[in-house]
Scaffold this active site. Sequence first.
Site, PDB file in Angstrom:
ATOM      1  N   CYS A  93       0.940  -1.151  -0.109  1.00 17.44           N
ATOM      2  CA  CYS A  93       0.065   0.002   0.109  1.00 17.44           C
ATOM      3  C   CYS A  93       0.806   1.412   0.062  1.00 17.44           C
ATOM      4  O   CYS A  93       1.410   1.472  -1.028  1.00 17.44           O
ATOM      5  CB  CYS A  93      -0.951  -0.041   1.273  1.00 17.44           C
ATOM      6  SG  CYS A  93      -2.196   0.969   0.980  1.00 17.44           S
ATOM      7  N   HIS A 104      -3.392  -5.636   1.170  1.00 21.25           N
ATOM      8  CA  HIS A 104      -2.759  -5.877   2.456  1.00 21.25           C
ATOM      9  C   HIS A 104      -2.581  -7.272   3.103  1.00 21.25           C
ATOM     10  O   HIS A 104      -3.698  -7.987   3.613  1.00 21.25           O
ATOM     11  CB  HIS A 104      -3.378  -5.113   3.607  1.00 21.25           C
ATOM     12  CG  HIS A 104      -3.372  -3.433   3.642  1.00 21.25           C
ATOM     13  ND1 HIS A 104      -2.281  -2.931   4.144  1.00 21.25           N
ATOM     14  CD2 HIS A 104      -4.099  -2.736   3.069  1.00 21.25           C
ATOM     15  CE1 HIS A 104      -2.110  -1.806   3.800  1.00 21.25           C
ATOM     16  NE2 HIS A 104      -3.262  -1.468   3.207  1.00 21.25           N
ATOM     17  N   GLU A 148      -0.981  -8.829   5.082  1.00 21.63           N
ATOM     18  CA  GLU A 148      -0.944  -8.818   6.579  1.00 21.63           C
ATOM     19  C   GLU A 148      -2.344  -8.761   7.520  1.00 21.63           C
ATOM     20  O   GLU A 148      -2.393  -8.970   8.307  1.00 21.63           O
ATOM     21  CB  GLU A 148       0.181  -7.736   7.270  1.00 21.63           C
ATOM     22  CG  GLU A 148      -0.400  -6.258   7.292  1.00 21.63           C
ATOM     23  CD  GLU A 148      -0.594  -5.493   5.914  1.00 21.63           C
ATOM     24  OE1 GLU A 148      -0.400  -6.237   5.044  1.00 21.63           O
ATOM     25  OE2 GLU A 148      -0.878  -4.406   6.314  1.00 21.63           O
TER      26      GLU A 148
END
Lengths: 241, 82
Positions: free
Chosen positions: A86, A203, A205
Amino acid sequence: MKVSVIVFPGSNCDSDCWHVMRDVMKCDVSYVWHKDHDLKNPDLVILPGGFSYGDYLRCGAIARFSPVMKEVVEYARRDGNVLGICNGFQILLEAGLLPGAMLPNRSLKFVCKHVWLRTENTGSTFTNRLKNGQVLRIPIAHGEGNYTASPDTLKELQDQNRIVFRYSSESGQVADEFNPNGAAEHIAGIMNEKGNVLGMMPHPERASEDILGSDDGRAIWESLLSCHSRESGNPATFSHR
Amino acid sequence: MKTFNAKINVTLKKSVLDPQGKTILEALHSLGFQDASDVRAGKHFELTLNANNEIDAQNRVKEMCDKLLVNPVIEQYEISIS
């Protein structure tokens, strides 16, 4: 595997990355403050998401001149693995480690939702545990993810198989209606020529544990771990789902 | 050394789509400005600097643009010094 998460003023996904790498993937993780010059000898550097320097001027434009970026650029030139997520992707573009630039989303709205990504390259350090065309469910959260580059650059990315992820439907169909931000060629993630630097808007994560609704992002961490194990001569130790 | 004022206009290159300009144009049309077309949004910077002469000032501001203020992938710029 040793992982360093770079922290810029305004990073806000640094703790998420740190948590996933330490608690889920059992890696040895360190934070590196943007004013430091020691990357702590990592096997992977993560530039996390967020709003470094408040997104002033252009997203990532000021972070790229942070002191630590000199080391990150050198680390990447020495074939070190760098993942920009990002805002981290935006910083990689501004730093010239990846080609192209970001424009505001086509809708001009900040888009925060789960999207589907089609895996386009499974030969890379970041994606070797994925199958060609495998579709991942991973969230995006950005206002400027409308990737653009010159026609020559886009052709080069395509010809060199450097488009790693494209926005798609759940079944892997790529079309305008599944493109959340207007990105050229539906690009969600690209890598550099040598394949050691990956930038992606979604993302992973935030999609590495079942409890968060998807753990599809784990495949990226597992790919990195698998490469690392091969290089260090130790068998991969992550558990199968 | 003299003090100069620099004004810098940054616009998106013609080849780059401008989502912001497009939305502003739609708003203008909905307000009845049907005669408007091709809106391009940009950025404007003003700064003062010390330099020996106007040419030096111009060169210095150009360096600032190339290094930080402008992203050459998508943007172009014009400088005026006074």
